[in-house]
Design a protein around this motif. Sequence first.
Motif, PDB file in Angstrom:
ATOM      1  N   ALA A   1       0.897  -1.173  -0.194  1.00  0.00           N
ATOM      2  CA  ALA A   1       0.356   0.123   0.111  1.00  0.00           C
ATOM      3  C   ALA A   1       1.077   1.349  -0.115  1.00  0.00           C
ATOM      4  O   ALA A   1       1.951   1.255   0.688  1.00  0.00           O
ATOM      5  N   ASP A   2       0.077   2.290  -0.790  1.00  0.00           N
ATOM      6  CA  ASP A   2       0.966   3.922  -0.626  1.00  0.00           C
ATOM      7  C   ASP A   2      -0.059   4.478  -0.005  1.00  0.00           C
ATOM      8  O   ASP A   2      -1.139   4.637  -0.455  1.00  0.00           O
ATOM      9  N   LEU A   3       0.158   5.621   1.011  1.00  0.00           N
ATOM     10  CA  LEU A   3      -0.689   7.059   1.509  1.00  0.00           C
ATOM     11  C   LEU A   3       0.059   8.090   0.587  1.00  0.00           C
ATOM     12  O   LEU A   3       1.337   7.970   0.237  1.00  0.00           O
ATOM     13  N   ARG A   4      -0.661   8.776   0.081  1.00  0.00           N
ATOM     14  CA  ARG A   4      -0.523   9.818  -0.469  1.00  0.00           C
ATOM     15  C   ARG A   4      -1.840  10.530   0.033  1.00  0.00           C
ATOM     16  O   ARG A   4      -2.933  10.535   0.043  1.00  0.00           O
TER      17      ARG A   4
ATOM     18  N   ASP B   1      -8.945  18.043  -0.314  1.00  0.00           N
ATOM     19  CA  ASP B   1      -7.863  17.976  -0.335  1.00  0.00           C
ATOM     20  C   ASP B   1      -7.752  16.566   0.924  1.00  0.00           C
ATOM     21  O   ASP B   1      -8.635  16.221   1.659  1.00  0.00           O
ATOM     22  N   ALA B   2      -7.652  14.953   0.272  1.00  0.00           N
ATOM     23  CA  ALA B   2      -8.060  13.922  -0.452  1.00  0.00           C
ATOM     24  C   ALA B   2      -6.753  13.049   0.871  1.00  0.00           C
ATOM     25  O   ALA B   2      -5.862  13.027  -0.192  1.00  0.00           O
ATOM     26  N   PHE B   3      -6.929  12.001   1.687  1.00  0.00           N
ATOM     27  CA  PHE B   3      -5.759  11.245   2.290  1.00  0.00           C
ATOM     28  C   PHE B   3      -5.956  10.227   1.759  1.00  0.00           C
ATOM     29  O   PHE B   3      -6.802  10.072   2.333  1.00  0.00           O
ATOM     30  N   VAL B   4      -5.518   9.392   0.681  1.00  0.00           N
ATOM     31  CA  VAL B   4      -5.874   7.882  -0.083  1.00  0.00           C
ATOM     32  C   VAL B   4      -5.388   7.264   0.617  1.00  0.00           C
ATOM     33  O   VAL B   4      -3.610   7.345   0.250  1.00  0.00           O
ATOM     34  N   CYS B   5      -5.414   5.986   0.288  1.00  0.00           N
ATOM     35  CA  CYS B   5      -4.564   4.650   0.651  1.00  0.00           C
ATOM     36  C   CYS B   5      -4.871   3.767  -1.083  1.00  0.00           C
ATOM     37  O   CYS B   5      -5.554   4.403  -1.262  1.00  0.00           O
ATOM     38  N   VAL B   6      -3.701   4.198  -1.349  1.00  0.00           N
ATOM     39  CA  VAL B   6      -3.272   3.010  -2.809  1.00  0.00           C
ATOM     40  C   VAL B   6      -2.968   2.072  -3.103  1.00  0.00           C
ATOM     41  O   VAL B   6      -1.615   1.877  -1.940  1.00  0.00           O
TER      42      VAL B   6
END
Length: 232
Positions: free
Chosen positions: A36-39, A108-113
Amino acid sequence: MGTALAVSQAKYWHLRQMGVFRSLADWELKQLVNIADLRLVKTGTEVYRRGDLAHHFYVIRSGKVKLYRDLPDGKRIILDYQGMGAVFGEGAALGEETRWENAVVVDDAFVCVIDRDQFAGYLREHPDIALHISGIVAERRRRAEETTEALLSQDVRTRLARTLVRLADEHGLDDEQGKRVDLRLTQTDLGQLVGSTRETTSMAFNAFRRDGLVDAKDRVIWVLDSEALATC
């Protein structure tokens, strides 16, 4: 090494807060951290467009994402708004090759990719997660079909009333006035949610406002009486 550990711990913490992964055991979640990556994605960023290759899916930690489609006649239909804990682009996790909708960040969104190819192996070991995501896909398709049916069978007033009740249920926060839907919606947005023009939608909304069912200020909507609105 310290930085890598801090990033890993941050991903673990954020993934743990997300509903779709909340039931995982500690070791299962640590496996997910590795793929997973957080952006942080800024407002106005297009995450993907219809027809793009579906390489990833996303889980929202904070912020808001709008899902929509542009029709051949030039009109735009807003399919949904997604907030904290929601999954979008989920078809990629189940083998969808291309996107069938557009996704844009509206707050503004903090998402897990998560990469779909890496996730495929993870799903084989966690069929319950696959079942959960399948349910999300089915619900999204069902809602799209309901929207299409409503466009054919309901008038604008009824469609708008049902949409406002749904937005209050899914995104509303209780305050002294009622359910505050802080999605920063314009009259054009409301029109695109119900498949109508801005002018017609505005007339229906103002009628609800005169009846004391809703209120609005600075693009924030309050649903004051959900029960009465649901019967319109």
